[in-house]
Scaffold this motif. Structure first.
Motif: not given
Length: 177
Positions: A44-54
Motif C-alpha cells: 500500500s505504501l508502494s503506490t507512492k512514486d518513491l523513485w523513478p522506475g522503482f
C-alpha cells in the motif's frame, strides 16, 4: 556517489514512514507483525512514486517468521517451496531457508529476492514494512544502477564535526523514529 545512495535510501525510508504513518495498523501493537500484514502495508505504501522506475511490488520477497520461510511474488520458487494454500503467489518452506539470513537481498532460485527476518520482538507493522521497502530498493538499485554501492555503515559514521551534516543526520534520525 556511495554517500549519495545512502542519503537517497535514508530519505526514501523516512519519507515513506512519515508520509504514511496514519496507515500503520500495527503501530504500538504488542503482537508480532504478520508477514502478510507487512507485505500488504508495504504494497500500500508502494503506490507512492518513491523513485523513478522503482516498484517494490514487483520485487520477490522472502520472509522468515521464526518457523517458516514465506516467499511472495517469486517467478521461479526453488523446489523446497510449496504453494501456500489459500494465498496466491505465496510459497512456503518449513524452517528458515538457508538463503534467508538477514534483512537484505540474496539470490533465491536464481532471482534476486529481498529478505526479511522477523525476530521474536514486537516491531510495528509499519516499521517492518519500511524495512522491506528499503530492502526491495537495494534489489532495484543493483539491477538498474549497478555502479552504485551503498555502504550502510556510513549511516553510523557521519562526520560529527560538520555542523550541516550533523544537523541533517539528526533530522534523519528523528524522521526515522
Amino acid at each position: 556517489m556511495p554517500n549519495h545512495i545512502l542519503t537517497v535510501s535514508a530519505i526514501l525510508a523516512a519519507s515513506t514512514l512519515l508520509g504514511c504513518a496514519r496507515t500503520d495498523t500495527g503501530r504500538g501493537s504488542q503482537t508480532p507483525a504478520s508477514p502478510f500484514a507487512i507485505v500488504a502495508v508495504a504494497d500500500s505504501l508502494s503506490t507512492k512514486d518513491l523513485w523513478p522506475g522503482f516498484n517494490p511490488r514487483a520485487t520477490p520477497v522472502a520472509i522468515f517468521d521464526g518457523s517458516r520461510t514465506l516467499l511472495f511474488r517469486h517467478p521461479a520458487p526453488p523446489a523446497a517451496f510449496t504453494p501456500l494454500q489459500g494465498h496466491d503467489s505465496v510459497w512456503v518452506h518449513a524452517g528458515r531457508d538457508s538463503s534467508v539470513s538477514a534483512n537484505t537481498s540474496t539470490p533465491l532460485g536464481g532471482v534476486t529476492t529481498a529478505t526479511l527476518m522477523l525476530a521474536s520482538d514486537t516491531v510495528p507493522v509499519l516499521r517492518r514494512s519500511g524495512t522491506l521497502i528499503h530492502e526491495t530498493f537495494h534489489v532495484f538499485q543493483r539491477a538498474h544502477h549497478p555502479t552504485w554501492a551503498a555502504n550502510e555503515a556510513d549511516l553510523f559514521t557521519y562526520p560529527v564535526n560538520d555542523g550541516q551534516v550533523l544537523t541533517l543526520r539528526r533530522l534523519e534520525s528523528e524522521a526515522l523514529r
